[in-house]
Design an enzyme around this catalytic site. Sequence first.
Site, mmCIF file in Angstrom:
data_model
loop_
_atom_site.group_PDB
_atom_site.id
_atom_site.type_symbol
_atom_site.label_atom_id
_atom_site.label_comp_id
_atom_site.label_asym_id
_atom_site.label_seq_id
_atom_site.Cartn_x
_atom_site.Cartn_y
_atom_site.Cartn_z
ATOM 1 N N TYR A 168 53.982 32.149 -5.939
ATOM 2 C CA TYR A 168 53.214 31.651 -5.436
ATOM 3 C C TYR A 168 52.697 30.118 -5.263
ATOM 4 O O TYR A 168 52.918 29.024 -4.756
ATOM 5 C CB TYR A 168 51.532 30.701 -6.961
ATOM 6 C CG TYR A 168 50.966 32.276 -6.468
ATOM 7 C CD1 TYR A 168 49.668 32.635 -5.863
ATOM 8 C CD2 TYR A 168 50.422 34.167 -7.494
ATOM 9 C CE1 TYR A 168 48.566 33.345 -5.996
ATOM 10 C CE2 TYR A 168 50.036 34.521 -7.251
ATOM 11 C CZ TYR A 168 49.070 34.496 -6.660
ATOM 12 O OH TYR A 168 48.479 35.659 -7.045
ATOM 13 N N CYS A 214 46.700 23.965 -11.087
ATOM 14 C CA CYS A 214 46.260 24.198 -10.270
ATOM 15 C C CYS A 214 44.713 22.817 -9.988
ATOM 16 O O CYS A 214 45.282 23.218 -8.566
ATOM 17 C CB CYS A 214 45.114 24.752 -10.930
ATOM 18 S SG CYS A 214 45.176 26.353 -11.734
ATOM 19 N N GLU A 246 33.318 35.834 10.722
ATOM 20 C CA GLU A 246 32.716 37.281 11.252
ATOM 21 C C GLU A 246 33.552 38.078 11.598
ATOM 22 O O GLU A 246 33.140 39.568 11.632
ATOM 23 C CB GLU A 246 32.149 36.857 12.359
ATOM 24 C CG GLU A 246 32.857 35.512 13.334
ATOM 25 C CD GLU A 246 32.159 35.143 14.865
ATOM 26 O OE1 GLU A 246 31.089 35.579 15.427
ATOM 27 O OE2 GLU A 246 32.394 33.829 15.617
HETATM 28 P P1 NDP Z 1 55.965 34.095 -9.322
HETATM 29 O O1 NDP Z 1 56.263 35.215 -10.646
HETATM 30 O O2 NDP Z 1 54.481 34.497 -8.039
HETATM 31 O O3 NDP Z 1 57.209 34.036 -8.277
HETATM 32 C C1 NDP Z 1 58.249 34.110 -8.271
HETATM 33 C C2 NDP Z 1 59.096 33.915 -7.584
HETATM 34 O O4 NDP Z 1 60.660 33.493 -7.819
HETATM 35 C C3 NDP Z 1 59.173 34.957 -7.292
HETATM 36 O O5 NDP Z 1 59.381 35.252 -5.653
HETATM 37 C C4 NDP Z 1 60.816 35.640 -7.581
HETATM 38 O O6 NDP Z 1 61.231 36.852 -6.727
HETATM 39 C C5 NDP Z 1 61.705 34.500 -7.305
HETATM 40 N N1 NDP Z 1 62.555 34.728 -9.501
HETATM 41 C C6 NDP Z 1 62.524 35.062 -10.168
HETATM 42 N N2 NDP Z 1 63.528 35.141 -10.874
HETATM 43 C C7 NDP Z 1 64.763 34.669 -9.999
HETATM 44 C C8 NDP Z 1 66.113 34.504 -10.076
HETATM 45 N N3 NDP Z 1 66.614 34.397 -11.240
HETATM 46 N N4 NDP Z 1 66.836 34.054 -9.083
HETATM 47 C C9 NDP Z 1 65.775 33.630 -7.458
HETATM 48 N N5 NDP Z 1 64.615 34.170 -7.438
HETATM 49 C C10 NDP Z 1 63.788 34.287 -8.507
HETATM 50 O O7 NDP Z 1 55.824 33.207 -9.958
HETATM 51 P P2 NDP Z 1 55.202 31.460 -9.864
HETATM 52 O O8 NDP Z 1 56.522 30.538 -10.727
HETATM 53 O O9 NDP Z 1 55.315 31.217 -8.422
HETATM 54 O O10 NDP Z 1 53.821 31.255 -10.403
HETATM 55 C C11 NDP Z 1 53.851 32.484 -12.098
HETATM 56 C C12 NDP Z 1 52.377 32.455 -11.759
HETATM 57 O O11 NDP Z 1 51.395 31.534 -11.595
HETATM 58 C C13 NDP Z 1 52.075 33.155 -10.924
HETATM 59 O O12 NDP Z 1 52.653 34.314 -10.551
HETATM 60 C C14 NDP Z 1 50.467 33.185 -10.676
HETATM 61 O O13 NDP Z 1 50.124 34.445 -11.130
HETATM 62 C C15 NDP Z 1 50.502 31.520 -10.965
HETATM 63 N N6 NDP Z 1 50.072 31.123 -9.912
HETATM 64 C C16 NDP Z 1 48.691 30.628 -9.289
HETATM 65 C C17 NDP Z 1 48.304 29.614 -8.085
HETATM 66 C C18 NDP Z 1 47.423 30.399 -7.032
HETATM 67 O O14 NDP Z 1 46.397 30.756 -7.982
HETATM 68 N N7 NDP Z 1 47.084 29.696 -6.426
HETATM 69 C C19 NDP Z 1 49.500 28.912 -7.682
HETATM 70 C C20 NDP Z 1 50.661 29.143 -8.570
HETATM 71 C C21 NDP Z 1 50.955 30.166 -9.547
HETATM 72 P P3 NDP Z 1 60.804 38.542 -7.129
HETATM 73 O O15 NDP Z 1 59.922 38.442 -6.025
HETATM 74 O O16 NDP Z 1 61.967 38.684 -6.245
HETATM 75 O O17 NDP Z 1 60.885 38.339 -8.417
#
Ligand code: NDP
Length: 460
Positions: A180, A48, A442
């Site tokens: 994210y 973050c 607003e």
């Molecule tokens: P996310 O779970 O948000 O996203 C993972 C992405 O990768 C999804 O789009 C998923 O697709 C895709 N994916 C997963 N496996 C594969 C694969 N084998 N091949 C291709 N695509 C794949 O994880 P992040 O790593 O982005 O973030 C982890 C967590 O960290 C978040 O869920 C959040 O909770 C937290 N975070 C919060 C932030 C904030 O509050 N601003 C910022 C960064 C992280 P699909 O959608 O189809 O599953």
Amino acid sequence: MADHEVDLFVIGAGSGCVRAARIASGHGARVVVAEEYRVGGTCVIRGCVPKKLLVYASRFADEFEDAAGYGWTLDEPTFDWATLIANKDREIARLEAAYTTNLERANVPVVKSRAVIEDPHTVRLVATGKTVRAGTILVATGAAPHLGAQIAGLEHVITSNEAFHLQELPKRVLIQGGGYIAVEFANIFHGLGSQVTLVYRGEQILRGFDNDVRDHLTIEMTKRGIKIVTSQTVDCIEKVEHGLDVVLSDRESFVVDCVMFATGRKPNVQGLGLEKAGVTLARGAIAVDEFSRTSVSNIYAVGDVTDRIALTPVAIREGHAFADSVFGGKPTRVDHTGVPTAVFSEPEVGVIGLTETQAAEHYPRVDIYKTSFRPMKATLAGRDTRSFFKLIVDAASDRVLGCHIVGPDAGEMIQLVGIAVKMNATKADFDAVMAVHPTAAEELVTLRSKAYSVERQAAE
Ligand code: NDP
């Protein structure tokens, strides 16, 4: 308890740990923390905080461009990645030191070592081989990036961990993922001047978010020049003379300088002695009850390692509730519903509560209020961008079930509007508030006309 050297042994010095340790110590517990890497955890060291600093850096590009419409003439701005990274590292080191000091002030020593649970009351420090007897053990080891299936050329892929330490800003970046991290880094790299391609396996980025938000952000990011490729995955990567040749599942290929996967994170459960101690896992995470207690009565777990909601403030609440429950004589559950969240994309996303789809599944009829407009600042700047606001209202009770914002400062707005939504405010309560003019927020109190209603479909 008599033969215990400490009342609480915490493994992992991230956000959940720090809160739990300080509160437990305040309740009179003797606490020790073990951390094998740096104090602060993902949020402070490689999540973050450094991410938000890079987001700030990336947004100056628009500011410089927009300034012209407001009468400013600037020399061609230049950007130096090395300066940004050095300054960011200095700030992270300062925060790490502050976290350590805060723990020390709370009488919580931090042992720099990996810790392994030997039995429910014994932890071994790998650095010294020493064992510590503990009344309670808290596992707060977080999660780590997960790269997915083994593909050819996976060794060339970086994750967000490495993105914070690249030697130079890559000119061409390909990011896989639609969550994210993928979305935030796509915008960061683009803002700093990289040519960005985002590859997502699904049909629309940000699965789980309201469909209008997903559509709106896709349009905005595309307008800015980020290439979003959906329904594809990275098939293989090969090092070529001038970069990395990335081939997608449809055989389209891109030559880029950097490939980053943001394909989710997996709880750090390996090598902790969990199995030996009898701690049960569920879907790769530590299974806990509503008090964060594991299957072993004196072993608890909080934060990303439990894979409930992987957000820093949630881990902090869980750590606090754990300490109050176990050491403060005040059993406390964490409310995991209605958690506001922001994606620091460009434009930003802020959401709380139900999406339209979720609301329509749970309520007989929901009323949808929404608007899209050009933010005022964009007018003189001549910038082609739009903001989006959406309220989802239960028609029967008039309660606001969800609020979804895409636009500048959406993260700040959603924190505030989140209070009202969490208090079960009705649409009439929103409407009773006088607008602050001229602001974007607003719109929240001036959404007079319902866009449409959605009726729950009767079960077949
Ligand atoms: P996310 O779970 O948000 O996203 C993972 C992405 O990768 C999804 O789009 C998923 O697709 C895709 N994916 C997963 N496996 C594969 C694969 N084998 N091949 C291709 N695509 C794949 O994880 P992040 O790593 O982005 O973030 C982890 C967590 O960290 C978040 O869920 C959040 O909770 C937290 N975070 C919060 C932030 C904030 O509050 N601003 C910022 C960064 C992280 P699909 O959608 O189809 O599953």
